[in-house]
Scaffold this motif. Structure first.
Motif, PDB file in Angstrom:
ATOM      1  N   GLY A   1       0.818  -1.209   0.000  1.00  0.00           N
ATOM      2  CA  GLY A   1       0.000   0.000   0.000  1.00  0.00           C
ATOM      3  C   GLY A   1       0.850   1.256   0.000  1.00  0.00           C
ATOM      4  N   GLU A   2       1.964   1.233   0.734  1.00  0.00           N
ATOM      5  CA  GLU A   2       2.882   2.372   0.745  1.00  0.00           C
ATOM      6  C   GLU A   2       3.508   2.590  -0.633  1.00  0.00           C
ATOM      7  N   ALA A   3       3.828   1.487  -1.321  1.00  0.00           N
ATOM      8  CA  ALA A   3       4.384   1.614  -2.675  1.00  0.00           C
ATOM      9  C   ALA A   3       3.369   2.249  -3.621  1.00  0.00           C
ATOM     10  N   LEU A   4       2.108   1.874  -3.495  1.00  0.00           N
ATOM     11  CA  LEU A   4       1.070   2.485  -4.327  1.00  0.00           C
ATOM     12  C   LEU A   4       0.943   3.973  -4.034  1.00  0.00           C
ATOM     13  N   LEU A   5       0.999   4.339  -2.758  1.00  0.00           N
ATOM     14  CA  LEU A   5       0.894   5.749  -2.389  1.00  0.00           C
ATOM     15  C   LEU A   5       2.064   6.557  -2.922  1.00  0.00           C
ATOM     16  N   GLN A   6       3.254   6.000  -2.829  1.00  0.00           N
ATOM     17  CA  GLN A   6       4.449   6.755  -3.192  1.00  0.00           C
ATOM     18  C   GLN A   6       4.660   6.855  -4.694  1.00  0.00           C
ATOM     19  N   TYR A   7       4.302   5.790  -5.432  1.00  0.00           N
ATOM     20  CA  TYR A   7       4.682   5.745  -6.848  1.00  0.00           C
ATOM     21  C   TYR A   7       3.508   5.734  -7.830  1.00  0.00           C
ATOM     22  N   VAL A   8       2.305   5.441  -7.383  1.00  0.00           N
ATOM     23  CA  VAL A   8       1.214   5.212  -8.338  1.00  0.00           C
ATOM     24  C   VAL A   8       0.064   6.199  -8.160  1.00  0.00           C
ATOM     25  N   ILE A   9      -0.580   6.193  -6.996  1.00  0.00           N
ATOM     26  CA  ILE A   9      -1.768   7.024  -6.779  1.00  0.00           C
ATOM     27  C   ILE A   9      -1.406   8.501  -6.900  1.00  0.00           C
ATOM     28  N   GLY A  10      -2.179   9.201  -7.717  1.00  0.00           N
ATOM     29  CA  GLY A  10      -1.940  10.622  -7.932  1.00  0.00           C
ATOM     30  C   GLY A  10      -1.085  10.946  -9.130  1.00  0.00           C
ATOM     31  N   THR A  11      -0.682   9.923  -9.889  1.00  0.00           N
ATOM     32  CA  THR A  11       0.195  10.169 -11.049  1.00  0.00           C
ATOM     33  C   THR A  11      -0.564  10.210 -12.363  1.00  0.00           C
TER      34      THR A  11
END
Length: 454
Positions: A166-176
Protein backbone atom coordinates in the motif's frame (compact mmCIF):
# COMPACT_ATOMS: atom_id res chain seq x y z
CA UNK A 1 13.07 1.65 2.17
CA UNK A 2 13.70 2.54 5.81
CA UNK A 3 11.57 5.69 5.71
CA UNK A 4 8.62 3.85 4.19
CA UNK A 5 8.88 1.08 6.73
CA UNK A 6 8.94 3.51 9.69
CA UNK A 7 5.84 5.27 8.35
CA UNK A 8 4.06 1.94 8.16
CA UNK A 9 5.05 0.93 11.69
CA UNK A 10 4.04 4.29 13.16
CA UNK A 11 0.62 4.41 11.44
CA UNK A 12 -2.03 4.07 14.13
CA UNK A 13 -4.77 3.29 11.63
CA UNK A 14 -3.41 -0.18 10.99
CA UNK A 15 -4.95 -1.52 14.16
CA UNK A 16 -7.60 0.85 15.43
CA UNK A 17 -9.22 4.19 14.73
CA UNK A 18 -8.97 5.41 18.34
CA UNK A 19 -6.48 8.21 19.02
CA UNK A 20 -4.78 6.25 21.81
CA UNK A 21 -4.40 3.09 19.77
CA UNK A 22 -1.03 1.39 19.58
CA UNK A 23 1.01 1.68 16.38
CA UNK A 24 1.42 -1.24 14.02
CA UNK A 25 3.42 -4.04 15.69
CA UNK A 26 7.06 -4.30 14.70
CA UNK A 27 8.07 -7.72 13.39
CA UNK A 28 9.37 -10.38 15.75
CA UNK A 29 11.59 -13.37 14.93
CA UNK A 30 9.49 -16.18 13.50
CA UNK A 31 6.51 -14.01 12.52
CA UNK A 32 7.10 -14.75 8.85
CA UNK A 33 6.14 -18.39 9.43
CA UNK A 34 2.92 -19.16 7.55
CA UNK A 35 3.35 -16.17 5.25
CA UNK A 36 6.04 -13.50 4.89
CA UNK A 37 6.02 -9.84 3.89
CA UNK A 38 7.05 -10.67 0.33
CA UNK A 39 4.04 -12.96 0.03
CA UNK A 40 1.76 -10.27 1.50
CA UNK A 41 2.98 -7.64 -0.95
CA UNK A 42 2.25 -9.94 -3.86
CA UNK A 43 -1.24 -10.68 -2.51
CA UNK A 44 -1.97 -6.96 -2.72
CA UNK A 45 -0.27 -6.12 -6.04
CA UNK A 46 -0.55 -9.21 -8.28
CA UNK A 47 -4.28 -8.54 -8.96
CA UNK A 48 -3.16 -5.49 -11.02
CA UNK A 49 -3.60 -7.65 -14.06
CA UNK A 50 -2.05 -5.64 -16.90
CA UNK A 51 1.19 -4.84 -15.05
CA UNK A 52 4.34 -6.97 -15.04
CA UNK A 53 5.52 -8.31 -11.70
CA UNK A 54 9.23 -9.12 -11.46
CA UNK A 55 10.66 -10.95 -8.44
CA UNK A 56 14.30 -10.04 -7.83
CA UNK A 57 15.64 -13.15 -6.14
CA UNK A 58 15.91 -16.93 -6.47
CA UNK A 59 13.33 -18.70 -8.59
CA UNK A 60 11.84 -20.39 -5.51
CA UNK A 61 10.57 -17.03 -4.21
CA UNK A 62 8.57 -16.45 -7.40
CA UNK A 63 7.26 -20.00 -7.36
CA UNK A 64 6.12 -19.65 -3.77
CA UNK A 65 3.24 -17.30 -4.61
CA UNK A 66 2.72 -17.88 -8.31
CA UNK A 67 -0.93 -18.73 -9.07
CA UNK A 68 -1.59 -19.60 -5.43
CA UNK A 69 -4.48 -17.12 -5.10
CA UNK A 70 -7.97 -17.17 -6.51
CA UNK A 71 -7.91 -13.59 -7.87
CA UNK A 72 -9.55 -13.61 -11.30
CA UNK A 73 -9.13 -11.32 -14.31
CA UNK A 74 -11.73 -10.14 -16.83
CA UNK A 75 -9.08 -9.49 -19.48
CA UNK A 76 -5.29 -9.07 -19.22
CA UNK A 77 -3.19 -11.99 -18.02
CA UNK A 78 0.31 -10.46 -17.85
CA UNK A 79 0.15 -10.50 -14.05
CA UNK A 80 0.02 -14.29 -14.18
CA UNK A 81 3.46 -14.54 -15.80
CA UNK A 82 6.08 -15.68 -13.30
CA UNK A 83 8.85 -13.16 -13.98
CA UNK A 84 12.00 -13.59 -11.88
CA UNK A 85 15.68 -12.66 -12.12
CA UNK A 86 16.47 -16.21 -10.92
CA UNK A 87 19.59 -15.30 -8.95
CA UNK A 88 22.21 -18.02 -8.56
CA UNK A 89 25.27 -18.38 -6.33
CA UNK A 90 27.48 -16.20 -8.54
CA UNK A 91 24.87 -13.43 -8.60
CA UNK A 92 24.69 -13.47 -4.81
CA UNK A 93 28.48 -13.20 -4.54
CA UNK A 94 29.10 -10.60 -7.28
CA UNK A 95 25.75 -8.80 -7.23
CA UNK A 96 22.59 -9.12 -9.30
CA UNK A 97 21.83 -5.52 -10.26
CA UNK A 98 22.94 -6.00 -13.89
CA UNK A 99 20.69 -9.05 -14.13
CA UNK A 100 17.83 -6.99 -12.73
CA UNK A 101 18.43 -4.22 -15.28
CA UNK A 102 18.52 -6.72 -18.15
CA UNK A 103 15.31 -8.36 -16.91
CA UNK A 104 13.49 -5.02 -16.76
CA UNK A 105 14.68 -4.17 -20.28
CA UNK A 106 13.53 -7.56 -21.60
CA UNK A 107 10.04 -7.25 -20.05
CA UNK A 108 9.63 -3.68 -21.31
CA UNK A 109 10.68 -4.60 -24.86
CA UNK A 110 8.87 -7.92 -25.12
CA UNK A 111 5.56 -7.15 -23.36
CA UNK A 112 5.32 -3.34 -23.26
CA UNK A 113 3.39 -3.25 -19.95
CA UNK A 114 2.00 -0.01 -18.49
CA UNK A 115 4.20 -0.56 -15.41
CA UNK A 116 6.64 -3.02 -13.86
CA UNK A 117 6.57 -3.85 -10.14
CA UNK A 118 9.92 -5.13 -8.85
CA UNK A 119 9.90 -7.08 -5.59
CA UNK A 120 12.80 -7.36 -3.17
CA UNK A 121 13.34 -10.72 -1.49
CA UNK A 122 15.28 -11.82 1.57
CA UNK A 123 18.35 -12.64 -0.51
CA UNK A 124 18.55 -9.35 -2.41
CA UNK A 125 17.87 -7.28 0.71
CA UNK A 126 20.59 -9.10 2.66
CA UNK A 127 23.26 -8.66 -0.03
CA UNK A 128 22.44 -4.95 -0.33
CA UNK A 129 20.94 -4.65 -3.82
CA UNK A 130 19.97 -1.01 -4.48
CA UNK A 131 16.48 -1.74 -5.83
CA UNK A 132 15.34 1.88 -5.70
CA UNK A 133 18.28 3.17 -7.75
CA UNK A 134 17.96 0.48 -10.45
CA UNK A 135 14.22 1.06 -10.79
CA UNK A 136 14.61 4.85 -10.93
CA UNK A 137 17.27 4.62 -13.64
CA UNK A 138 15.23 2.14 -15.67
CA UNK A 139 12.04 4.24 -15.39
CA UNK A 140 13.85 7.32 -16.70
CA UNK A 141 15.51 5.44 -19.53
CA UNK A 142 12.47 3.42 -20.65
CA UNK A 143 9.77 6.01 -20.05
CA UNK A 144 7.48 3.78 -18.03
CA UNK A 145 6.91 3.36 -14.28
CA UNK A 146 9.27 0.82 -12.68
CA UNK A 147 8.14 0.53 -9.07
CA UNK A 148 10.30 -0.92 -6.27
CA UNK A 149 8.41 -2.95 -3.69
CA UNK A 150 10.69 -3.19 -0.64
CA UNK A 151 9.07 -6.04 1.27
CA UNK A 152 11.67 -8.79 1.82
CA UNK A 153 10.17 -11.73 3.64
CA UNK A 154 12.22 -11.48 6.82
CA UNK A 155 10.83 -8.07 7.86
CA UNK A 156 7.56 -9.54 9.09
CA UNK A 157 4.21 -11.15 8.37
CA UNK A 158 1.86 -11.14 5.40
CA UNK A 159 -0.14 -8.27 6.86
CA UNK A 160 2.98 -6.11 7.03
CA UNK A 161 3.67 -6.97 3.38
CA UNK A 162 0.14 -5.81 2.49
CA UNK A 163 0.84 -2.47 4.16
CA UNK A 164 4.23 -2.09 2.47
CA UNK A 165 2.53 -2.70 -0.89
CA UNK A 166 0.00 0.00 0.00
CA UNK A 167 2.88 2.37 0.74
CA UNK A 168 4.38 1.61 -2.68
CA UNK A 169 1.07 2.48 -4.33
CA UNK A 170 0.89 5.75 -2.39
CA UNK A 171 4.45 6.76 -3.19
CA UNK A 172 4.68 5.75 -6.85
CA UNK A 173 1.21 5.21 -8.34
CA UNK A 174 -1.77 7.02 -6.78
CA UNK A 175 -1.94 10.62 -7.93
CA UNK A 176 0.20 10.17 -11.05
CA UNK A 177 -2.65 9.98 -13.58
CA UNK A 178 -5.91 11.64 -14.58
CA UNK A 179 -9.14 9.99 -15.83
CA UNK A 180 -10.14 10.63 -19.43
CA UNK A 181 -13.58 11.82 -18.34
CA UNK A 182 -14.80 13.27 -15.05
CA UNK A 183 -16.35 10.68 -12.72
CA UNK A 184 -18.67 12.57 -10.34
CA UNK A 185 -19.65 9.75 -7.95
CA UNK A 186 -16.66 7.41 -7.87
CA UNK A 187 -15.83 4.98 -5.06
CA UNK A 188 -12.57 3.11 -4.48
CA UNK A 189 -12.69 -0.41 -3.06
CA UNK A 190 -9.50 -0.97 -1.04
CA UNK A 191 -8.46 -4.47 -0.05
CA UNK A 192 -10.89 -6.34 -2.32
CA UNK A 193 -8.92 -8.79 -4.49
CA UNK A 194 -11.67 -10.35 -6.66
CA UNK A 195 -11.24 -13.78 -5.12
CA UNK A 196 -13.33 -16.24 -7.15
CA UNK A 197 -14.88 -13.24 -8.94
CA UNK A 198 -16.44 -11.57 -5.89
CA UNK A 199 -15.57 -8.12 -7.19
CA UNK A 200 -17.79 -8.65 -10.23
CA UNK A 201 -20.84 -9.36 -8.06
CA UNK A 202 -20.11 -6.27 -5.97
CA UNK A 203 -19.59 -4.03 -9.01
CA UNK A 204 -22.87 -5.22 -10.50
CA UNK A 205 -24.71 -4.11 -7.34
CA UNK A 206 -22.95 -0.74 -7.35
CA UNK A 207 -23.76 -0.10 -11.02
CA UNK A 208 -27.43 -0.94 -10.51
CA UNK A 209 -27.82 2.05 -8.16
CA UNK A 210 -25.55 4.43 -10.09
CA UNK A 211 -22.38 4.15 -8.00
CA UNK A 212 -19.24 4.14 -10.15
CA UNK A 213 -16.34 1.92 -9.15
CA UNK A 214 -13.50 4.39 -9.69
CA UNK A 215 -10.47 2.26 -8.74
CA UNK A 216 -10.12 -1.36 -7.74
CA UNK A 217 -7.36 -1.66 -5.19
CA UNK A 218 -6.59 -4.13 -6.43
CA UNK A 219 -8.95 -6.91 -7.58
CA UNK A 220 -9.08 -7.22 -11.40
CA UNK A 221 -7.42 -3.79 -11.56
CA UNK A 222 -5.70 -2.01 -14.40
CA UNK A 223 -2.63 0.06 -13.58
CA UNK A 224 -3.98 3.27 -15.08
CA UNK A 225 -7.16 3.28 -12.97
CA UNK A 226 -5.12 3.20 -9.75
CA UNK A 227 -3.16 6.28 -10.85
CA UNK A 228 -6.33 8.39 -10.62
CA UNK A 229 -7.69 6.84 -7.40
CA UNK A 230 -7.18 10.23 -5.71
CA UNK A 231 -10.23 11.59 -7.57
CA UNK A 232 -12.67 9.27 -5.76
CA UNK A 233 -15.32 10.73 -3.48
CA UNK A 234 -15.32 7.78 -1.04
CA UNK A 235 -12.96 4.97 -0.04
CA UNK A 236 -14.36 1.70 1.26
CA UNK A 237 -11.84 -0.46 3.12
CA UNK A 238 -12.70 -4.14 2.75
CA UNK A 239 -9.57 -5.54 4.44
CA UNK A 240 -9.41 -3.69 7.75
CA UNK A 241 -5.98 -4.51 9.11
CA UNK A 242 -3.82 -4.53 6.02
CA UNK A 243 -4.75 -1.40 4.06
CA UNK A 244 -6.53 0.84 6.53
CA UNK A 245 -3.41 3.00 6.66
CA UNK A 246 -3.69 3.56 2.90
CA UNK A 247 -7.24 4.91 3.29
CA UNK A 248 -6.23 7.13 6.20
CA UNK A 249 -3.30 8.60 4.27
CA UNK A 250 -5.54 9.25 1.25
CA UNK A 251 -7.94 11.06 3.56
CA UNK A 252 -5.08 13.24 4.82
CA UNK A 253 -3.64 13.94 1.36
CA UNK A 254 -6.75 14.09 -0.82
CA UNK A 255 -9.59 14.62 1.70
CA UNK A 256 -11.38 11.41 0.70
CA UNK A 257 -13.61 10.07 3.52
CA UNK A 258 -13.44 6.34 4.17
CA UNK A 259 -15.29 3.64 6.06
CA UNK A 260 -14.73 -0.01 6.86
CA UNK A 261 -17.25 -2.46 5.52
CA UNK A 262 -17.89 -5.97 4.33
CA UNK A 263 -19.93 -7.73 1.67
CA UNK A 264 -20.28 -11.04 3.52
CA UNK A 265 -23.92 -11.46 4.47
CA UNK A 266 -27.03 -9.57 3.40
CA UNK A 267 -26.99 -7.15 6.33
CA UNK A 268 -23.33 -6.24 5.88
CA UNK A 269 -23.84 -5.78 2.12
CA UNK A 270 -26.84 -3.53 2.73
CA UNK A 271 -24.89 -1.46 5.26
CA UNK A 272 -21.94 -1.02 2.89
CA UNK A 273 -24.10 0.14 -0.02
CA UNK A 274 -26.04 2.55 2.18
CA UNK A 275 -22.84 3.94 3.65
CA UNK A 276 -21.47 4.58 0.16
CA UNK A 277 -24.59 6.50 -0.82
CA UNK A 278 -24.60 8.45 2.45
CA UNK A 279 -20.96 9.55 2.09
CA UNK A 280 -21.54 10.47 -1.56
CA UNK A 281 -24.25 12.81 -0.25
CA UNK A 282 -26.74 11.95 -3.00
CA UNK A 283 -30.31 11.58 -1.68
CA UNK A 284 -31.69 10.11 -4.91
CA UNK A 285 -28.95 7.47 -4.82
CA UNK A 286 -29.84 6.68 -1.20
CA UNK A 287 -33.42 6.02 -2.30
CA UNK A 288 -32.22 3.75 -5.12
CA UNK A 289 -30.02 1.85 -2.67
CA UNK A 290 -32.96 1.42 -0.28
CA UNK A 291 -35.13 0.00 -3.05
CA UNK A 292 -32.39 -2.37 -4.21
CA UNK A 293 -31.51 -3.67 -0.75
CA UNK A 294 -35.16 -4.20 0.22
CA UNK A 295 -35.78 -6.11 -3.00
CA UNK A 296 -32.67 -8.27 -2.65
CA UNK A 297 -33.27 -9.07 1.02
CA UNK A 298 -36.90 -10.02 0.29
CA UNK A 299 -35.75 -12.31 -2.51
CA UNK A 300 -33.16 -13.93 -0.26
CA UNK A 301 -35.74 -14.66 2.44
CA UNK A 302 -37.61 -16.85 -0.05
CA UNK A 303 -34.60 -18.51 -1.67
CA UNK A 304 -32.79 -19.22 1.61
CA UNK A 305 -35.80 -20.75 3.37
CA UNK A 306 -35.03 -24.43 2.58
CA UNK A 307 -31.34 -24.00 3.46
CA UNK A 308 -32.04 -22.16 6.72
CA UNK A 309 -34.32 -25.00 7.75
CA UNK A 310 -31.43 -27.48 7.40
CA UNK A 311 -28.73 -25.19 8.81
CA UNK A 312 -30.56 -23.85 11.86
CA UNK A 313 -28.79 -24.85 15.07
CA UNK A 314 -25.67 -26.20 13.38
CA UNK A 315 -22.37 -25.36 15.10
CA UNK A 316 -19.30 -24.09 13.28
CA UNK A 317 -15.67 -23.39 14.11
CA UNK A 318 -14.46 -20.42 12.06
CA UNK A 319 -10.69 -20.27 11.73
CA UNK A 320 -9.59 -17.30 9.69
CA UNK A 321 -8.35 -13.81 10.48
CA UNK A 322 -8.82 -10.10 9.95
CA UNK A 323 -12.05 -8.81 8.52
CA UNK A 324 -13.35 -12.30 7.67
CA UNK A 325 -13.41 -13.19 11.37
CA UNK A 326 -16.38 -10.95 12.04
CA UNK A 327 -17.93 -10.49 8.61
CA UNK A 328 -18.35 -14.22 7.97
CA UNK A 329 -19.94 -14.52 11.43
CA UNK A 330 -22.63 -12.08 10.29
CA UNK A 331 -23.35 -14.22 7.23
CA UNK A 332 -23.47 -17.44 9.27
CA UNK A 333 -25.85 -15.90 11.82
CA UNK A 334 -28.23 -14.98 9.01
CA UNK A 335 -28.26 -18.65 8.00
CA UNK A 336 -28.93 -19.87 11.55
CA UNK A 337 -25.43 -21.30 12.09
CA UNK A 338 -23.92 -20.83 15.55
CA UNK A 339 -20.20 -20.00 15.70
CA UNK A 340 -18.77 -21.84 18.72
CA UNK A 341 -15.09 -21.17 18.00
CA UNK A 342 -13.36 -18.36 16.10
CA UNK A 343 -9.73 -17.70 15.19
CA UNK A 344 -8.35 -14.27 16.12
CA UNK A 345 -4.68 -14.72 15.26
CA UNK A 346 -4.73 -12.13 12.45
CA UNK A 347 -7.42 -9.87 13.90
CA UNK A 348 -6.96 -6.35 15.24
CA UNK A 349 -8.46 -5.03 18.47
CA UNK A 350 -11.33 -3.58 16.42
CA UNK A 351 -11.89 -6.95 14.72
CA UNK A 352 -12.06 -8.70 18.10
CA UNK A 353 -14.59 -6.16 19.37
CA UNK A 354 -16.73 -6.75 16.30
CA UNK A 355 -16.48 -10.51 16.85
CA UNK A 356 -17.62 -10.09 20.47
CA UNK A 357 -20.66 -8.11 19.29
CA UNK A 358 -21.70 -10.94 16.98
CA UNK A 359 -21.12 -14.12 19.02
CA UNK A 360 -22.26 -15.47 22.37
CA UNK A 361 -20.33 -15.38 25.63
CA UNK A 362 -19.56 -19.10 25.38
CA UNK A 363 -17.77 -18.82 22.01
CA UNK A 364 -14.14 -19.90 22.27
CA UNK A 365 -11.47 -17.57 20.88
CA UNK A 366 -8.46 -19.19 19.21
CA UNK A 367 -5.63 -16.61 19.37
CA UNK A 368 -3.00 -18.81 17.78
CA UNK A 369 -3.17 -21.78 15.47
CA UNK A 370 -2.01 -25.32 15.27
CA UNK A 371 -3.96 -28.38 14.24
CA UNK A 372 -4.18 -29.69 17.80
CA UNK A 373 -5.81 -26.47 19.05
CA UNK A 374 -8.36 -26.43 16.24
CA UNK A 375 -9.23 -30.11 16.71
CA UNK A 376 -9.61 -29.60 20.47
CA UNK A 377 -12.06 -26.75 19.88
CA UNK A 378 -14.05 -28.84 17.39
CA UNK A 379 -14.28 -31.73 19.85
CA UNK A 380 -14.98 -29.67 22.96
CA UNK A 381 -17.67 -27.58 21.29
CA UNK A 382 -19.14 -30.50 19.30
CA UNK A 383 -18.94 -28.51 16.07
CA UNK A 384 -20.76 -29.76 12.97
CA UNK A 385 -18.55 -28.01 10.42
CA UNK A 386 -15.22 -26.20 10.09
CA UNK A 387 -14.90 -23.01 8.03
CA UNK A 388 -11.25 -22.15 7.46
CA UNK A 389 -8.42 -21.78 4.96
CA UNK A 390 -7.31 -24.54 2.61
CA UNK A 391 -4.29 -25.48 4.71
CA UNK A 392 -6.70 -26.71 7.45
CA UNK A 393 -8.53 -29.01 5.06
CA UNK A 394 -6.54 -32.02 6.21
CA UNK A 395 -7.26 -31.23 9.85
CA UNK A 396 -10.96 -31.47 9.00
CA UNK A 397 -10.44 -34.73 7.11
CA UNK A 398 -8.57 -36.24 10.06
CA UNK A 399 -11.37 -35.20 12.38
CA UNK A 400 -14.00 -36.42 9.87
CA UNK A 401 -15.85 -33.13 9.99
CA UNK A 402 -17.42 -31.26 7.05
CA UNK A 403 -15.28 -28.41 5.74
CA UNK A 404 -15.71 -25.16 3.77
CA UNK A 405 -12.72 -23.27 2.32
CA UNK A 406 -13.05 -19.54 2.98
CA UNK A 407 -9.52 -18.37 2.26
CA UNK A 408 -7.94 -16.68 -0.77
CA UNK A 409 -7.35 -19.95 -2.57
CA UNK A 410 -11.06 -20.72 -2.78
CA UNK A 411 -13.03 -21.11 -5.99
CA UNK A 412 -16.45 -19.99 -4.71
CA UNK A 413 -17.55 -16.35 -4.38
CA UNK A 414 -19.36 -15.65 -1.11
CA UNK A 415 -19.68 -11.84 -1.22
CA UNK A 416 -22.94 -9.97 -1.76
CA UNK A 417 -26.49 -11.28 -1.81
CA UNK A 418 -25.76 -13.99 -4.36
CA UNK A 419 -22.67 -14.94 -2.37
CA UNK A 420 -24.77 -15.57 0.75
CA UNK A 421 -26.97 -17.92 -1.25
CA UNK A 422 -23.86 -19.75 -2.52
CA UNK A 423 -22.55 -20.03 1.04
CA UNK A 424 -25.84 -21.53 2.20
CA UNK A 425 -25.72 -24.10 -0.60
CA UNK A 426 -22.08 -25.02 0.06
CA UNK A 427 -22.71 -25.44 3.79
CA UNK A 428 -25.72 -27.64 3.10
CA UNK A 429 -23.91 -29.75 0.51
CA UNK A 430 -20.92 -30.26 2.80
CA UNK A 431 -23.03 -31.22 5.82
CA UNK A 432 -25.25 -33.56 3.80
CA UNK A 433 -22.41 -35.32 1.98
CA UNK A 434 -22.71 -39.08 2.64
CA UNK A 435 -18.93 -39.43 2.89
CA UNK A 436 -19.01 -38.35 6.55
CA UNK A 437 -21.33 -41.18 7.59
CA UNK A 438 -19.25 -43.62 5.55
CA UNK A 439 -15.97 -42.36 7.07
CA UNK A 440 -17.36 -42.77 10.60
CA UNK A 441 -18.50 -46.36 10.01
CA UNK A 442 -16.32 -49.39 10.64
CA UNK A 443 -14.10 -50.69 7.85
CA UNK A 444 -15.45 -53.79 6.07
CA UNK A 445 -12.69 -55.98 7.53
CA UNK A 446 -13.48 -54.78 11.05
CA UNK A 447 -17.17 -55.64 10.84
CA UNK A 448 -18.37 -58.81 12.54
CA UNK A 449 -18.69 -61.60 9.99
CA UNK A 450 -22.12 -63.27 9.73
CA UNK A 451 -22.53 -66.61 11.44
CA UNK A 452 -23.61 -69.63 9.36
CA UNK A 453 -24.31 -71.94 12.36
CA UNK A 454 -27.72 -73.56 12.40
Amino acid sequence: MESIRNDVFDAQACGSLTPKSKPCPRPKPGEAAGGCSFDGAQITLLPIMDAAHLVHGPAACAGNSWESRGALSSGPSLSQYGFTTDLNDNDIIFGGEKKLKDSIDYIAGRFMPPAIFVYATCVTALIGEDLDAVCKEAAGRLGLPVIPVNSPGFVGSKNLGNRLAGEALLQYVIGTGEPEIEIPLGVNLIGEYNIAGEMWDIEKLMKSVGITLMSRITGDARYKEITWAHHAKVNMVVCSRALLGLAKEMEARYHIPYFEGSFYGAKETTYSLRQMAYLLNDREMERRVDRLTEREESRLIQELRPYRKLLKGKKAVLYTGGVKSWSIISALKELGVQVVGVGTNKSTEDDVRRIADRVGDDTEYIPEGGASRIIKTVRDRKADIMIAGGRNMYVAMKEQIPFIDINQERHKAYAGYEGLLRLAKELTYSLANPIWKLAASAAPWDKEEPSYDR
